[in-house]
Write a protein that holds these residues in place. Structure first.
Motif, PDB file in Angstrom:
ATOM      1  N   ARG B 330       0.685  -1.216   0.067  1.00  0.00           N
ATOM      2  CA  ARG B 330       0.066   0.013  -0.090  1.00  0.00           C
ATOM      3  C   ARG B 330       0.875   1.223   0.080  1.00  0.00           C
ATOM      4  NH1 ARG B 330      -2.316   0.409   4.428  1.00  0.00           N
ATOM      5  NH2 ARG B 330      -1.609  -1.635   5.518  1.00  0.00           N
ATOM      6  N   ALA B 331       2.055   1.213   0.654  1.00  0.00           N
ATOM      7  CA  ALA B 331       2.773   2.406   0.830  1.00  0.00           C
ATOM      8  C   ALA B 331       3.590   2.853  -0.577  1.00  0.00           C
ATOM      9  CB  ALA B 331       3.927   2.299   1.743  1.00  0.00           C
ATOM     10  N   GLY B 332       3.833   1.695  -1.225  1.00  0.00           N
ATOM     11  CA  GLY B 332       4.546   1.648  -2.557  1.00  0.00           C
ATOM     12  C   GLY B 332       5.965   1.663  -2.134  1.00  0.00           C
ATOM     13  N   SER B 333       6.335   1.395  -1.029  1.00  0.00           N
ATOM     14  CA  SER B 333       7.792   1.938  -0.691  1.00  0.00           C
ATOM     15  C   SER B 333       8.070   1.184   0.761  1.00  0.00           C
ATOM     16  CB  SER B 333       7.914   3.486  -0.588  1.00  0.00           C
ATOM     17  OG  SER B 333       8.910   3.579   0.433  1.00  0.00           O
ATOM     18  N   ALA B 334       9.472   0.772   0.883  1.00  0.00           N
ATOM     19  CA  ALA B 334       9.763   0.203   1.846  1.00  0.00           C
ATOM     20  C   ALA B 334      10.248   0.981   3.118  1.00  0.00           C
ATOM     21  CB  ALA B 334      10.747  -1.012   1.549  1.00  0.00           C
ATOM     22  N   ASP B 335      10.188   2.386   2.459  1.00  0.00           N
ATOM     23  CA  ASP B 335      10.717   3.330   3.565  1.00  0.00           C
ATOM     24  C   ASP B 335      10.100   3.124   4.887  1.00  0.00           C
ATOM     25  OD1 ASP B 335      11.806   6.448   4.052  1.00  0.00           O
ATOM     26  OD2 ASP B 335       9.674   6.504   4.682  1.00  0.00           O
ATOM     27  N   LYS B 336      10.773   3.500   5.736  1.00  0.00           N
ATOM     28  CA  LYS B 336      10.439   3.417   7.259  1.00  0.00           C
ATOM     29  C   LYS B 336       9.280   4.212   7.826  1.00  0.00           C
ATOM     30  CE  LYS B 336      15.247   2.573   8.448  1.00  0.00           C
ATOM     31  NZ  LYS B 336      16.458   3.489   9.105  1.00  0.00           N
ATOM     32  N   GLU B 337       9.227   5.409   7.637  1.00  0.00           N
ATOM     33  CA  GLU B 337       8.149   6.344   7.841  1.00  0.00           C
ATOM     34  C   GLU B 337       6.982   5.840   7.179  1.00  0.00           C
ATOM     35  OE1 GLU B 337       7.794   8.437   9.996  1.00  0.00           O
ATOM     36  OE2 GLU B 337      10.218   8.716  10.821  1.00  0.00           O
ATOM     37  N   LYS B 338       7.087   5.550   5.749  1.00  0.00           N
ATOM     38  CA  LYS B 338       5.989   5.324   5.138  1.00  0.00           C
ATOM     39  C   LYS B 338       5.368   3.841   5.413  1.00  0.00           C
ATOM     40  CE  LYS B 338       7.086   8.066   1.036  1.00  0.00           C
ATOM     41  NZ  LYS B 338       8.184   8.074  -0.150  1.00  0.00           N
ATOM     42  N   SER B 339       6.108   2.951   5.642  1.00  0.00           N
ATOM     43  CA  SER B 339       5.648   1.707   6.211  1.00  0.00           C
ATOM     44  C   SER B 339       5.050   1.705   7.339  1.00  0.00           C
ATOM     45  CB  SER B 339       6.848   0.480   6.144  1.00  0.00           C
ATOM     46  OG  SER B 339       7.860   1.193   5.444  1.00  0.00           O
ATOM     47  N   ILE B 340       5.484   2.689   8.198  1.00  0.00           N
ATOM     48  CA  ILE B 340       4.877   2.601   9.687  1.00  0.00           C
ATOM     49  C   ILE B 340       3.420   3.553   9.709  1.00  0.00           C
ATOM     50  CG2 ILE B 340       4.949   3.837  11.915  1.00  0.00           C
ATOM     51  CD1 ILE B 340       8.015   3.136  11.773  1.00  0.00           C
TER      52      ILE B 340
END
Lengths: 288, 400, 311
Positions: B330-340
């Motif tokens: 859903r985030a389209g990214s494994a970036d920490k902030e975005k995943s959280i």
């Protein structure tokens, strides 16, 4: 309440019989080699897995498996001393202690690798057989374990007292140098004594299996108890191990009733410390 | 002195290599996921099952084309053995964080989970708890920690509701209870709650009997149970003691309406197989899949074909990973902030646990609930709640 | 020269960018510290203890209880832990040595004391029983909780230096000489007027106090302790192994032991994922070291140095 106390007492005596058998091997090894065998719990675990495998895969009753497992454990113990512990340690006390610890680490993890960490058990025809005496229900497998334990302890005592091999073992235990002069090779006797001590575990494992469980960590459950019994009875003393086993069984059982099963186990440790501090030779031990 | 320096240098060099496993092959379309479990030591069996569940999830996600919103990025497992020691769990978090882990799952045991989540919080890397029931894991205010599965308070509250429902349905045959529990965190925590709640559902607590782990013999405890003549026995303890207690209850012919364990350590299919007489009709309130979902049955069969033994730890490991993958998707990214952020907004309903869609408050999935299980004819059945039940409860159990 | 080299090696992790490497250094230093604590009684004094976890746990619980129950600053745990650990050591020592215990008997009594403490902490409300103690997360140096592993490493390193200084003092002081005399021959030393009970008890108290400080640091780092973590026998065995494999009764033995054991454990854990295989290898390496290096690693060092000097 009296009923529960009597039941607790009887139950403690029954469990004590098997404790005694586990401790018997430990006390023999201490008496002869003068070391605390740290691999004792692990070797009990090995024997219990052997008995469990024979029951599960070959359908052999643990009682029928007893001679086989004991012989196998004798061979394993003998070989362990001859090829690993004795060789690695060159007879030094401190090194023997570390070597038995190393063997325990290897065995525990070997069995963990093979069998995984889960608890296993067996259910046999005898599992639910109970002997009714008045209001008491006594588990038949525990009764069998008790009787056979005492018989084996007596047999072992007779072996040590009456046979040439037994005498040789006792001679080495007392005076290794003197024994050497008499033409006895202490290293062979050490391996033999270690083997016999471990064979006791084989028997104990088969007697325990029907009323217990098996897992790679099952040995830890018995180690401290076995140490306590050996110290209480006097390190190296056979009658001491038997009486100590019974006393500890009863202490544990009644301690649990009085203090609750949570604080109860402290009874064993307190007995242990008290004996060490006030009578380090134990009940039956000779002078150190 | 020369040797000393050599030893130390070799030490650092070796440490450096192991801190960065397989960094050379790093591709952009790879998401690293740390799986931290005790696979040696006393917790090895259950820890191994959680790990296997996690590995199966990674296998499935990759086979289905990876994280699609990230161009089909594949998941790569970093496996860590915490050996049941919090300091090793922490060390693994550090190593994996530096190896580029984008998320963690683990750690089976609460003590390990507490240490590992706290370490991961320093890097702000999302941590999806599989098993580890202590409330504190998600109540400490760690922003990176999420638990898809129930916590202890929920489990105990639900257990009492389940017991009440089963009891009322049968005409309230259970009026008195004895509680047997092990005395470390696992048992003590839930027992306090049980003792407070039982009177409210019309069951009087006649005695509470704590016991140590290990306890070698349960005859005394069972005799005390017998003396109290309770209708039911409530049990909270670990596998070995559970097995011994259950057997001794049968041996001493204790006449009960039922046994009711809460997260009974030894209550599983192996127990049902190895001790069929003892296990039959025992009731446990525990984790399980939704047996009405065909995917759950297929998953169970898949695990059983591979290892011969299926337990709730398998789907726990599985969905701990799925939860993270869903967030990355859903985030389209494994970036920490975005995943959280994506985890906080999670409404995952594509699963076969009896939970409904996820909804996180402070990292805890409020929709997660255990179920009441009973061993019937040697197999595991769900008997409560009705929505997920695949069998009728045998309660009270037939007289021996 | 030797000191300078060691100081540089110990300082390297502070320059490392990797927290995980610092953590490995920290854990190794922590093991070395624990080994050194054991060594003070077990190596220099010949008091082979199997139950040093009793001190470790005492420290861990002291630190945790002082702050969670009485709201005291966690740093106070260090001196308080030292005092209580030393008191426990003095108590066990006085009782055991007065009773004339030594060798296996002393080993077993320490094992039993650790077990008593474990059971007690498991069943009393004061220690929160089996629930264990959760120390609230609150990262700040005033609160003795560090976000950066280098800070923890610095604390552990300072303690290791302290323990190593104590060990060095034992090799040079009259007290150390009395202790060594007792270890080598109790009867002869007693005949020469060495007070057996007092000397051994002091050594155990010193060792116990230092070990308790390790417990305090542990509790502050992992923020959760329970009776098994604090008083479990695994800790006792680890301490004993580090010291004995490194070389008991030598100043540098525990350091060498910790470095080698950590290397074996870390490397095997990272490269072999079959459950149980890595610790099994650990056992095999242990057996090999006992077989090939009877004096521990410090003995090997001494032999090599001798050879280099001759060459």
């Amino acid at each position: 309440m009296t009923e529960i106390v009597i039941a607790g007492l009887v139950n403690g005596i029954l469990i004590g019989g098997v404790y005694a058998l586990v401790a018997l091997g430990l006390t023999l090894i201490y008496g002869v080699l003068h070391i605390v065998n740290f691999a004792h719990g692990s070797l009990l675990m090995v024997a219990m897995f052997a008995a469990w495998l024979l029951a599960e895969k070959a359908g052999l009753s643990p009682y029928a498996a007893l001679p086989v497992v004991s012989l196998g454990m004798f061979a394993l113990g003998w070989a362990l001393y001859r090829f690993v512990i004795g060789r690695v340690s060159r007879g030094e006390d401190r090194a023997i202690l570390l070597a038995t610890l190393g063997v325990a680490v290897v065995l525990d993890n070997l069995f963990l690798t093979i069998f995984g960490g889960d608890t296993r058990q067996i259910e046999t025809d005898l599992t639910f057989a109970m002997w009714e005496i008045g209001p008491l229900l006594l588990s038949v497998p525990k009764l069998i374990a008790f009787v056979v334990s005492l018989a084996l302890a007596t047999a072992l005592w007779a072996f040590m007292a009456r046979t040439d091999t037994g005498r040789a073992i006792r001679a080495v235990a007392k005076e290794p140098e003197g024994a050497r002069l008499m033409g006895i090779r202490p290293d062979r006797i050490f391996a033999l004594a270690y083997g016999i001590g471990i064979a006791c575990l084989g028997a104990a494992a088969c007697l325990l299996l029907p009323s217990f469980f098996v897992s790679p960590h099952v040995g830890n459950v018995f180690v401290l108890v076995a140490f306590t019994i050996v110290v209480l009875g006097g390190m190296g003393s056979f009658p001491g191990a038997v009486v100590g086993g019974l006393l500890i069984g009863v202490t544990e059982s009644l301690g649990g009733l009085v203090l609750g099963e949570s604080l109860g186990p402290i009874g064993i440790s307190l007995v242990f410390i008290a004996v060490l501090l006030f009578r380090p030779t134990g009940l039956f031990g000779a002078a150190r | 002195m020369t040797t000393a320096r050599l030893t130390r240098r070799t030490a650092l060099a070796a440490a450096a290599t192991l801190a960065m496993p397989r960094i050379g092959g790093a591709q952009p379309a790879m998401i690293k996921l740390g799986l931290i479990h005790p696979v040696t030591g006393a917790l090895a069996g259950a820890g191994g099952r959680c790990r296997m569940g996690g590995q199966l999830a990674i296998e499935d996600i990759n086979a289905a084309g990876g994280i699609k919103s990230m161009g089909g990025a594949k998941l790569e497992a970093l496996l860590g053995d915490a050996q049941g020691r919090p300091e090793i769990a922490t060390q693994l978090v550090d190593q994996m964080a530096e190896a580029g882990a984008a998320g963690f799952t683990g750690c089976f045991a609460s003590a390990l989970g507490l240490a590992a989540t706290q370490a991961a919080a320093k890097y702000n890397i999302p941590f999806s708890i599989d098993s580890g029931i202590a409330d504190a894991i998600t109540t400490r205010g760690l922003k990176n920690t999420f638990r898809f599965f129930p916590n202890n308070t929920t489990a105990t509250n639900d257990a009492m509701a389940a017991l009440d429902a089963l009891n009322k349905k049968a005409g309230s045959p259970a009026k008195t209870a004895v509680i047997v529990h092990e005395d470390s965190e696992f048992g003590t925590n839930s027992v306090k709650l049980q003792a407070a709640m039982l009177p409210k559902i019309g069951i009087e607590v006649k005695a509470m009997l704590p016991h140590a782990t290990p306890t070698r013999d349960f005859t005394n405890i069972v005799l005390r149970i017998k003396a109290e003549k309770p209708d039911i026995v409530l049990i909270s303890n670990y596998e070995n003691e559970y097995v011994l207690l259950a057997r001794t209850l049968v041996q001493q012919r204790v006449d009960l309406v039922s046994t009711f364990s809460i997260s009974g350590g030894g209550f599983n299919l192996k127990f049902a197989k190895e001790a069929p007489t003892v296990a039959e009709n025992m009731i446990d309130f525990n984790h399980w899949h939704n047996p009405k979902d065909p995917r759950a049955l297929a998953f169970r069969k898949r695990v059983e074909t591979a290892t011969g033994f299926y337990s709730w730890e398998h789907p726990f490991g599985y969905f701990a990973v799925k939860l993270l993958a869903d967030a990355w998707e859903r985030a389209g990214s494994a970036d920490k902030e975005k995943s959280i952020a994506a985890l906080n907004a999670s409404t995952m309903s594509d699963h076969f646990m009896p939970y409904g869609a996820t909804a996180f408050t402070n990292g805890q999935n409020s929709g997660a609930h255990p179920v009441a299980l009973q061993i019937q004819k040697g197999d595991m059945t769900v008997i409560w709640p009705d929505a997920f039940a695949d069998a009728q409860a045998v309660f009270p159990r037939p007289k021996a | 020269m030797k000191w300078l080299a060691l100081a540089i090696l110990a300082a390297i992790p502070f320059a490392l960018p990797s927290q995980s490497l610092v953590n490995i250094a920290m854990l190794t230093a922590f093991s070395a510290f624990l080994g050194q604590c054991w060594n003070i009684a077990g190596g220099f004094g010949g008091l082979t203890s199997f139950g040093h976890a009793v001190f470790f746990g005492t420290g861990a619980y002291t630190g945790a209880i002082l702050q969670t129950r009485y709201g005291l600053n966690p740093w106070l745990g260090l001196p308080a832990g030292f005092l209580l650990g030393a008191a426990v050591g003095a108590g066990i020592g006085a009782a055991s040595f007065r009773a004339g215990l030594r060798g296996s008997y002393f080993a077993l009594v320490t094992l039993a004391f650790a077990e008593v403490f474990r059971v007690l902490s498991n069943s009393t409300d004061f220690t929160r029983g089996g629930l264990g103690i959760n120390i609230p997360l609150n990262l700040s140096w005033q609160n003795f909780q560090f976000a950066d592993r280098r800070a923890t490493y610095a604390v552990v390193l300072a303690l290791l230096v302290l323990a190593t200084a104590a060990a060095t003092w034992l090799t040079r002081s009259r007290f150390g000489a009395r202790l060594a005399a007792l270890r080598e021959n109790e009867d002869a030393a007693s005949a020469l007027g060495v007070d057996l009970v007092q000397t051994k008890t002091l050594a155990l108290a010193l060792s116990g106090g230092l070990t308790a400080m390790a417990g305090v640091v542990y509790a502050q780092t992992y923020l959760y302790i329970d009776p098994t973590i604090a008083f479990g026998s695994e800790r006792s065995v680890e301490m004993l192994l580090v010291a004995m494999i490194g070389g008991a009764g030598t100043v540098w033995g525990p350091l060498l032991g910790a470095v080698v054991l950590h290397l074996v454990a870390d490397i095997s854990r990272n490269f072999i994922t079959t459950p149980g295989f890595a610790p099994m290898l650990y056992g095999v390496v242990l057996l090999l070291i006992i077989a090939l290096l009877p004096q521990g690693l410090a003995g090997l060092w001494a032999t090599l140095r001798e050879r280099i000097r001759r060459a």
